[in-house]
Scaffold this active site. Structure first.
Site, PDB file in Angstrom:
ATOM      1  N   LYS A  99       1.805   3.789 -11.231  1.00  0.00           N
ATOM      2  CA  LYS A  99       0.610   2.982 -10.947  1.00  0.00           C
ATOM      3  C   LYS A  99       0.221   2.106 -12.141  1.00  0.00           C
ATOM      4  O   LYS A  99      -0.349   1.023 -11.960  1.00  0.00           O
ATOM      5  CB  LYS A  99      -0.551   3.880 -10.511  1.00  0.00           C
ATOM      6  N   TYR A 130       3.665   9.650 -11.228  1.00  0.00           N
ATOM      7  CA  TYR A 130       2.721   8.950 -10.335  1.00  0.00           C
ATOM      8  C   TYR A 130       1.845   7.986 -11.135  1.00  0.00           C
ATOM      9  O   TYR A 130       1.866   6.772 -10.857  1.00  0.00           O
ATOM     10  CB  TYR A 130       1.918   9.969  -9.519  1.00  0.00           C
ATOM     11  N   ASN A 167       0.799  -1.231   0.000  1.00  0.00           N
ATOM     12  CA  ASN A 167       0.000   0.000   0.000  1.00  0.00           C
ATOM     13  C   ASN A 167       0.828   1.277   0.000  1.00  0.00           C
ATOM     14  O   ASN A 167       0.365   2.306  -0.477  1.00  0.00           O
ATOM     15  CB  ASN A 167      -0.938  -0.017   1.219  1.00  0.00           C
TER      16      ASN A 167
END
Ligand code: NAD
Length: 245
Positions: free
Chosen positions: A157, A153, A89
């Site tokens: 992902k 970012y 996470n």
């Protein structure tokens, strides 16, 4: 839903990670939360230990050092007896324009968001083979739509989604399931500190009419970690109130 399971949750000291730690504990799991520093781990444990006692422990290995991770996973196994679930996470976001990125910022984002997820998964696999376990990753809605600044970012992902889908196939013969949750805008410190003028227009873009709570994301992790999801692997579950941009 997680009675008898042992989980490691990275970035478990605040936000989505801490909410997931709490939901896992409520659902009967033993949890090792990983954080970046002893201070933040101690703070989370000070809140959780009075309620959950020896059901929870905390460590702070560097997510980019395989040897530190190997030692931490072994410590969890020695304490709790096995490892069933890894939740990758920990992550950091970015809003830098491409021409302004320094190599230092690039390394920081990619080390936590990609290298950390890869190394934790690599170190976890031998333990998960023993338990027919589960790997869960925190992706993001930007892994589907991209975003207008801070391209590293979404890039990171997209990589998380790629690893999720590839490992789901590589590890299926060992009965290890691999899934990701892709949160939309979620009310962690980062988002709740935004001014009303920024938050209100954001909410207008969400069909369910509100920003997500860390607990909304945590519930998806509980389900995907549980045996109720035993035929689900390779999925990127969108938990975003229906937002599609
Ligand atoms: P947060 O900043 O509240 O928490 C981030 C967690 O990552 C913290 O526990 C922190 O300790 C950990 N972390 C950061 N740098 C670290 C490092 N160098 N080493 C180890 N751990 C480190 O953020 P959050 O919103 O709870 O984010 C959690 C995950 O959810 C991230 O992967 C993020 O990309 C993702 N996400 C968040 C949102 C959102 O709107 N909040 C949306 C989509 C995806």
């Amino acid at each position: 839903m997680l009675e008898g399971k042992v989980a490691i949750i990275t970035g478990g000291t605040r936000g989505i990670g801490l909410a997931t730690v709490k939901k896992f504990l409520e659902n009967g799991a033993k949890v090792a939360l990983f954080g970046s520093r002893s201070e933040t781990v101690d703070k989370a444990l000070a809140e959780l230990t009075p309620v959950y006692g020896e059901q929870v422990m905390g460590l702070y290995p560097s997510l980019k050092e395989e040897s530190e991770l190997a030692a931490a996973f072994e410590q969890v196994k020695n304490t709790f007896g096995k490892i069933d679930i890894l939740v990758n996470n920990a992550g950091i976001s970015s809003s830098t324009m491409i021409t302004d990125y320094t190599e230092e910022e690039m390394d920081k984002i990619l080390n936590i968001n990609i290298k950390g997820v890869f190394l934790c998964s690599k170190v976890a696999v031998p333990y998960l083979k023993e338990t027919k376990g589960v790997i869960l990753n925190t992706s993001s809605m930007v892994s589907i739509y991209g975003q207008a600044a801070g391209c590293l970012y979404p890039m990171s992902k997209f990589a998380v989604n790629g690893l999720t889908k590839s490992l789901s196939r590589e590890l299926a013969p060992f009965h290890i399931r691999v899934n990701a949750v892709a949160p939309g805008v979620t009310g962690t410190d980062m988002v709740t500190s935004l001014p009303k003028e920024v938050i209100e227009p954001l909410i207008q873009t969400i069909p369910l009419g509100r920003i997500g709570l860390p607990e909304d994301i945590a519930e998806a992790f509980v389900f995907l970690a549980s045996d109720k999801a035993s035929y689900i692997t390779g999925d990127i579950m969108q938990v975003d109130g229906g937002a599609r941009c």
